[in-house]
Design an enzyme around this catalytic site. Structure first.
Site, PDB file in Angstrom:
ATOM      1  N   HIS A   1      44.457  12.593   0.303  1.00  0.00           N
ATOM      2  CA  HIS A   1      44.440  11.140   0.190  1.00  0.00           C
ATOM      3  C   HIS A   1      45.591  10.511   0.970  1.00  0.00           C
ATOM      4  O   HIS A   1      45.391   9.610   1.794  1.00  0.00           O
ATOM      5  CB  HIS A   1      44.532  10.833  -1.305  1.00  0.00           C
ATOM      6  CG  HIS A   1      44.317   9.434  -1.720  1.00  0.00           C
ATOM      7  ND1 HIS A   1      45.352   8.608  -2.078  1.00  0.00           N
ATOM      8  CD2 HIS A   1      43.193   8.717  -1.879  1.00  0.00           C
ATOM      9  CE1 HIS A   1      44.859   7.431  -2.446  1.00  0.00           C
ATOM     10  NE2 HIS A   1      43.548   7.476  -2.334  1.00  0.00           N
TER      11      HIS A   1
ATOM     12  N   ASP B   1      52.055   8.871  -2.509  1.00  0.00           N
ATOM     13  CA  ASP B   1      50.693   9.366  -2.653  1.00  0.00           C
ATOM     14  C   ASP B   1      50.700  10.845  -3.047  1.00  0.00           C
ATOM     15  O   ASP B   1      51.620  11.292  -3.725  1.00  0.00           O
ATOM     16  CB  ASP B   1      49.945   9.115  -1.329  1.00  0.00           C
ATOM     17  CG  ASP B   1      48.474   8.852  -1.551  1.00  0.00           C
ATOM     18  OD1 ASP B   1      47.781   9.783  -1.980  1.00  0.00           O
ATOM     19  OD2 ASP B   1      48.009   7.726  -1.303  1.00  0.00           O
TER      20      ASP B   1
ATOM     21  N   SER C   1      41.647   2.008  -1.862  1.00  0.00           N
ATOM     22  CA  SER C   1      42.622   2.967  -1.346  1.00  0.00           C
ATOM     23  C   SER C   1      42.799   2.871   0.146  1.00  0.00           C
ATOM     24  O   SER C   1      43.863   3.147   0.663  1.00  0.00           O
ATOM     25  CB  SER C   1      42.116   4.388  -1.605  1.00  0.00           C
ATOM     26  OG  SER C   1      42.660   4.906  -2.747  1.00  0.00           O
TER      27      SER C   1
END
Ligand SMILES: *[C@@H]1O[C@H](CO)[C@@H](O)[C@H](O)[C@H]1NC(C)=O
Ligand SMILES: *[C@@H]1O[C@H](CO)[C@@H](O)[C@H](O)[C@H]1NC(C)=O
Ligand SMILES: *[C@@H]1O[C@H](CO)[C@@H](O)[C@H](O)[C@H]1NC(C)=O
Ligand SMILES: *[C@@H]1O[C@H](CO)[C@@H](O)[C@H](O)[C@H]1NC(C)=O
Length: 876
Positions: A238, A200, A410
């Site tokens: 994220h 990520d 996600s």
């Protein structure tokens, strides 16, 4: 003497190259190439490296005999059509090796022999181009309404302040809609000993919620080439959020993760451009100790792209499958994508439609299908995420931060990763295929009246929106505990059926084919019992369908496959945003809908378009299938290897012309720029089939067709992107020295490693008077024609990119992304911190003009959001 010294140096480099930590890259001063060296072909790696005039950097990740080399970039005088120096050197060697290489010339110089050995030792050579992978960013969010429940917390001694808001763990309002982990925790399973890797944008290992569970040894920053995956860009939150869903500690910070005693590693690749070498290394990083790779990113979700992993990445994935986790196989979990509102479908993404991925789509806290979650026949399960007014509450970047704004597919993928981590604690012996079987077997059905559910041949129900249903931790782990391991994998591939003598060359020149007229084209192939037996094939799992279709408007094409038992998999539905004219040059679709079905009998493909032949039309040239399942006799199992050259069907391939322009880079832009600001609050649905009937447009819930269509093709030459791809294939030449086939990858709007259709031969084709084509495979067992591509084929469709380039200038919401190509479209959104005082609130894009009432006001993003992902260092 000097030579000797070079050799010693090379040895030293080689030794250090074997060290596990990748060297820092310098794309601005050097050109990088990946090569595959065949030590048996007679030339040492050192010789190969010297003959190309390059410098050895290191091994490519965990791939045996694959090496990263580099050479200093020529001076800035270099023009875009100067030949690539390394490529030219190789071509010269090739020419020298092959000159006069016919069987009648008996006398050859020692030198020519060396050259031939060199050329055949070099199986593969490809220039590395940093590319930008795109986060599966959730569309922006709404603050959830209050809901609270302290019962479970008290019982289990959970003091994390935000636990009561983590409805995906305990859903007070809709108790049937949650990951259902509490009973698993009560079995004593919390993920102990299991490591998940968050591939990520970084992982904040200083977070109070994560530091205890952070695994530094298996972490690495491939963007900045540093040991630790420190989030650096303003929106690098994220990976931290996804990690929190899996392994946030049971402590006093924020909430808890699903496997709160498991460990998480961070592999940072999304914070800047990355080349295939590094992406390949990232997906194998720590692959003996790491069990699960959590991947919430992919090619753009704009409903226009059709892209997948390159050769090295496919190899790395198969390497992880064959050798990772002590041979039980790495578990790759991919988010299905957030582009449903753009008409996107996860079968146009070569990562999510890979048989090696557990592809996870989303449902919201009411169990409804959120409008962003992409449907397709490759979806295996769904997990809970944002929609209908609630988002995912998880750890955020910072010392003691929490977000209530995580979402999109996600956030669905890490919820699945957490559940799999719990299962692996109970059953560390599960292979990657056992995990997929358990998904299929244990998934929980939701919305039984949803018309998207269709029966499969085994009596299960399957939905393009929900896969086999919700991944329910209790059901999954209960099934896992008594699961009997499946036998090793078996597969076979059919020869291609060609229509109208269709062919496609390595340069993707189409010829022949059958015009797709009114009513479309059907073609049938027959699978026999004998084919299964000959291939040691017992029960079916995944199918692949590879198609060659030339079309002026790719998005107009619709494709479905009908099994012998009458089960239909829709592989491609109309995508109104996809105006690419490059067709489907051997693109491979995947379906899990036929899992467990008896494959014997006739499989029929139907290819239709929107039937506006004057405006848009095309031809269907050919197709084939690949069947994956389990072996009859496990002792005869063979591990799958990614073929070097995937278009091996033609008996003879003339080497394609030399490339005349060097590689340039391209920017993959953000896919989700068109999504409204309401992914968390928009109501979901459970009443629409994902794919309406043939000829009708659009997927479920498409609220507003994108307006951005129809004017891109003229821009298709703006971006050139080429790579060269050489394959030296052992062949008929003297002295067993093979001579090569090479081809040139990723030439504008085309992709390289699509398979070429056979130039003639061995299929008995019988055209039926009805306009149907059918072919019965007479050869039966020709299983190892290496047409297969492990992962759906890659399309570097520059049209798409050009389109995006164009879009950036046109749509206000795209403006920020110009020249950045990364964060600007990331429709992720910070909620005010709940744990640590007010934090700055960013938006990645200007607020849409129709700003929803009640949205908290948000500051615009800083002008230059990306620290390391700025411009393409490499662009010329
Ligand atoms: C992987 O695990 C083994 C055994 O548990 C350990 O010795 C080794 O150091 C670990 N490697 C990494 C990179 O964590
Ligand atoms: C295909 O090629 C064969 C042999 O070259 C020829 O006989 C046949 O007519 C061709 N068919 C079509 C549809 O072009
Ligand atoms: C399968 O297809 C072949 C060729 O089109 C046809 O002859 C055969 O009857 C079909 N079999 C079934 C069961 O439909
Ligand atoms: C196919 O489409 C093109 C324009 O895209 C058009 O020029 C051509 O006439 C069409 N062909 C047929 C057979 O309709």
């Amino acid at each position: 003497m000097k030579l000797r010294w070079t050799f010693v140096l090379a040895l030293l480099v080689q030794r250090s190259a074997l060290a596990s930590t990748p060297a820092k890259r310098s794309y601005d001063t050097h050109d990088y190439y990946a090569l595959e060296h065949d030590p048996r072909a007679g030339a040492s790696l050192d010789e190969v490296v010297r003959s190309l005039g390059v410098e050895l950097v290191e091994r490519v990740g965990e791939l045996q005999d694959h090496w990263l080399v580099r050479t200093e970039r020529p001076e800035m005088t270099s023009r875009s059509n100067d030949p690539d120096p390394v490529l030219s050197k190789f071509n010269t060697l090739r020419a020298r090796a092959s000159s006069g290489a016919n069987a009648h010339v008996l006398l050859r110089s020692e030198q020519k022999l060396r050259t031939q050995a060199l050329v055949s030792s070099l199986k593969y050579l490809e220039r590395q181009v940093p590319r930008q992978r795109t986060k599966r960013a959730p569309p922006s969010v709404q603050r959830p309404s209050e809901s609270s429940s302290a019962g479970v917390a008290q019982r289990l001694g959970i003091t994390d302040p935000m636990f009561s808001k983590q409805w995906h763990l305990v859903n007070d309002e809709n108790a049937e809609h949650m990951m259902n982990v509490v009973p698993v925790w009560e079995m004593g399973l919390t993920g102990k000993g299991i490591i998940s890797s968050l591939v990520d944008d970084g992982l904040d290992y200083t977070s109070a919620d994560l530091k205890e569970n952070f695994d530094a040894d298996d972490s690495y920053d491939f963007n900045d080439h540093e040991p630790l995956p420190t989030p650096k860009n303003f929106d690098d939150h994220h990976g931290t959020r996804c990690a929190g869903q899996i392994a946030a500690g049971k402590n006093n910070a924020c909430g808890v993760g699903i496997a709160y005693n498991s460990k998480v590693a961070g592999v940072r690749i999304l914070s800047g451009p990355i080349s295939d070498v590094d992406e390949a290394a990232a997906l194998n990083y720590g692959f003996q100790n790491v069990s699960i790779y959590s991947c919430s990113w992919g090619p753009p979700d704009n409903g226009q792209a059709m892209e997948g992993p390159g050769y090295l990445i496919k190899k790395a994935v198969v390497n992880g499958i064959n050798n990772g986790r002590g041979g039980k196989g790495s578990i790759f979990v991919f988010a299905s994508g957030n582009g449903a509102a753009n008409g996107d479908q996860c079968n146009f993404d070569g990562y999510t439609n890979s048989i090696y991925s557990v592809t996870v789509a989303a449902v919201d806290y009411k169990g409804l299908h959120p409008y962003y979650s992409e449907p397709c026949a490759a979806n295996m399960v769904v997990a809970y995420s944002s929609g209908s007014g609630k988002n995912i509450v998880t750890t955020d970047k910072g010392k003691n931060e929490c977000t209530q704004g995580h979402g999109g597919t996600s956030a669905a993928a890490p919820n699945a990763v957490g559940v799999i981590a719990l299962a692996l604690e109970a059953r560390p012996d599960l292979t990657w295929r056992d995990v997929q079987h358990l998904c299929v077997e244990s998934a929980r059905m939701i919305n039984p009246d949803d018309p998207d559910w269709e029966p499969t041949a085994t009596g299960k129900l399957y939905s393009y929106k929900y896969g086999y249903g919700v991944l329910d931790a209790t059901r999954f782990i209960t099934a896992a505990k008594s699961w009997k391991l499946v036998k090793p994998q078996a597969w076979f591939e059919t020869p291609a059926i060609r229509l109208g003598n269709g062919t496609m060359t390595a340069e993707e020149e189409y010829s022949g084919g059958q015009f797709i007229g009114k009513g479309g084209i059907s073609s049938t192939m027959t699978i026999t019992k004998e084919m299964l037996v000959q291939n040691n094939f017992e029960t079916l799992e995944h199918i692949n369908v590879k198609v060659w279709i030339d079309h002026t408007t790719r998005g107009d094409v619709e494709i479905e496959i009908i099994s012998p038992n009458g089960v239909t998999s829709v592989l491609a539905k109309k995508r109104s945003g996809d105006r690419a004219h490059s067709g489907f040059p051997g693109w491979m679709f995947m379906s899990v809908k036929h899992w467990g079905e008896d494959p014997v009998g006739n499989w029929t493909i139907k290819v239709t378009d929107q039937h506006t032949p004057k405006k848009s039309n095309g031809t269907f040239l050919g197709w084939n299938m690949k069947f994956w399942g389990s072996t009859i006799d496990p002792s005869k199992a063979r591990k799958y290897e990614v073929p070097l050259v995937e278009n091996v069907l033609p008996v003879h391939i003339d080497p394609p012309p030399l490339p005349s322009t060097p590689t340039t880079t391209k920017v993959l832009t953000k896919p989700t720029a068109h999504l409204p600001d309401d992914h968390g609050s928009a109501p979901g649905e459970n009443t629409n089939p994902a794919f309406s009937s043939v000829g009708a447009s659009g997927p479920t819930g498409t609220p507003n067709p994108t307006a951005d269509v129809g004017w891109f093709p003229s821009l298709s030459n703006l971006v050139a992107n080429q790579k060269w791809f050489f394959g030296a294939v052992g062949a008929v030449a003297l002295f067993g020295i093979g001579m090569g086939v090479f081809f040139w990858r990723r030439r504008k709007a085309r992709l390289a490693n699509y398979s070429t259709l056979p130039a003639g031969d061995d299929l008995s084709m019988s055209a039926l008077a009805t306009g149907r084509q059918s072919g019965v495979m007479t050869g039966g067992n020709r299983p190892t024609r290496e047409l297969y591509d492990a992962f759906g084929e890659v399309s570097d469709d520059d049209d798409d990119n050009d389109e995006n380039t164009a879009l950036r200038g046109t749509h206000p919401q795209d403006r920020v992304s110009t020249g950045l190509g990364f964060h600007s479209g990331f429709l992720d959104d910070d909620e005010p911190s709940t744990a640590g005082g007010p934090t700055p609130v960013y938006r990645d894009e200007p607020e849409p003009s129709d700003e929803r009432k009640g949205s908290p006001s948000r500051a615009a993003s800083p002008g230059s959001p990306s620290g390391s992902g700025g411009s393409w260092e490499h662009a010329s």
